[in-house]
Scaffold this motif. Structure first.
Motif, PDB file in Angstrom:
ATOM      1  N   LEU A  90      34.647   5.005 -17.961  1.00 51.57           N
ATOM      2  CA  LEU A  90      35.812   5.029 -17.487  1.00 51.57           C
ATOM      3  C   LEU A  90      36.866   5.462 -15.763  1.00 51.57           C
ATOM      4  O   LEU A  90      37.966   5.342 -15.896  1.00 51.57           O
ATOM      5  CB  LEU A  90      36.716   5.169 -18.921  1.00 51.57           C
ATOM      6  CG  LEU A  90      36.080   4.309 -19.935  1.00 51.57           C
ATOM      7  CD1 LEU A  90      37.445   5.142 -20.974  1.00 51.57           C
ATOM      8  CD2 LEU A  90      36.409   2.837 -19.933  1.00 51.57           C
ATOM      9  N   THR A  99      42.024  -0.236 -20.493  1.00 53.66           N
ATOM     10  CA  THR A  99      41.197   0.154 -21.430  1.00 53.66           C
ATOM     11  C   THR A  99      41.066  -0.454 -22.325  1.00 53.66           C
ATOM     12  O   THR A  99      40.436  -1.027 -23.125  1.00 53.66           O
ATOM     13  CB  THR A  99      41.168   1.370 -21.955  1.00 53.66           C
ATOM     14  OG1 THR A  99      42.493   1.680 -22.654  1.00 53.66           O
ATOM     15  CG2 THR A  99      40.561   2.896 -20.984  1.00 53.66           C
ATOM     16  N   ILE A 121      41.033   6.983 -22.534  1.00 56.71           N
ATOM     17  CA  ILE A 121      41.393   6.167 -23.985  1.00 56.71           C
ATOM     18  C   ILE A 121      42.895   6.416 -24.134  1.00 56.71           C
ATOM     19  O   ILE A 121      43.209   7.451 -24.420  1.00 56.71           O
ATOM     20  CB  ILE A 121      41.324   5.996 -24.843  1.00 56.71           C
ATOM     21  CG1 ILE A 121      39.091   5.980 -24.635  1.00 56.71           C
ATOM     22  CG2 ILE A 121      41.002   5.549 -26.164  1.00 56.71           C
ATOM     23  CD1 ILE A 121      37.684   6.194 -24.418  1.00 56.71           C
TER      24      ILE A 121
END
Length: 155
Positions: A90, A99, A121
């Motif tokens: 990520l 996300t 996240i």
């Protein structure tokens, strides 16, 4: 899912140590596990994941594949017999809202999910194994702490 415990600090300064710990750790992973990889760029997260995936391939008599960083793809998927592994990176995502459009944690009970840079996240699952990689002694050594898994099993 594994019992939540806090492990001791493991020395991963030598690549042989990374390979050994990743191999041993891979023997305990299964469908439904979610593993988060924390740590600075270059500390060994992707190298650990490469050894982990290659060990699962060896164990299942599957041809070893290259395990590149998914930094630009965001996700790489591997199938090892009936086990699907999704490896997310990520790093390039600019914010937490990005996300939601990449399939992250969808059907996570059916696959093994590996996530680098999970700080991005927003809503994290409750049951997760977290690996914390860090540099020590002026970047000359590296260590690993595992949360959510008894690291004594893999030494």
């Amino acid at each position: 899912m594994h019992t939540a415990t806090k492990s001791s600090k493991l020395d991963i300064s030598a690549e042989d140590d990374v390979a050994k710990i990743a191999k041993n750790f891979s023997n305990f992973l299964k469908k439904g596990d979610i593993v988060f990889f924390y740590g600075e760029t270059g500390v060994g997260k992707t190298t650990f994941i490469r050894y982990l995936i290659n060990n699962l391939q060896k164990k299942n008599n599957v041809e070893l594949t290259e395990v590149p960083s998914p930094t630009f793809n965001i996700v790489n998927e591997f199938q090892i017999k009936n086990l699907i592994i999704q490896h997310f990176d990520l790093f390039r995502l600019k914010n937490q809202s990005e996300t939601t459009n990449i399939g992250l944690l969808e059907d996570s009970e059916k696959i093994l999910t590996l996530v680098e840079w999970p700080e991005k996240i927003k809503k994290k699952p409750k049951k997760v194994i977290s690996l914390h990689f860090e540099y020590i002694e002026n970047y000359e050594k590296r260590s690993l702490i595992i949360d959510g898994f008894d690291a004594k099993k893999i030494k």
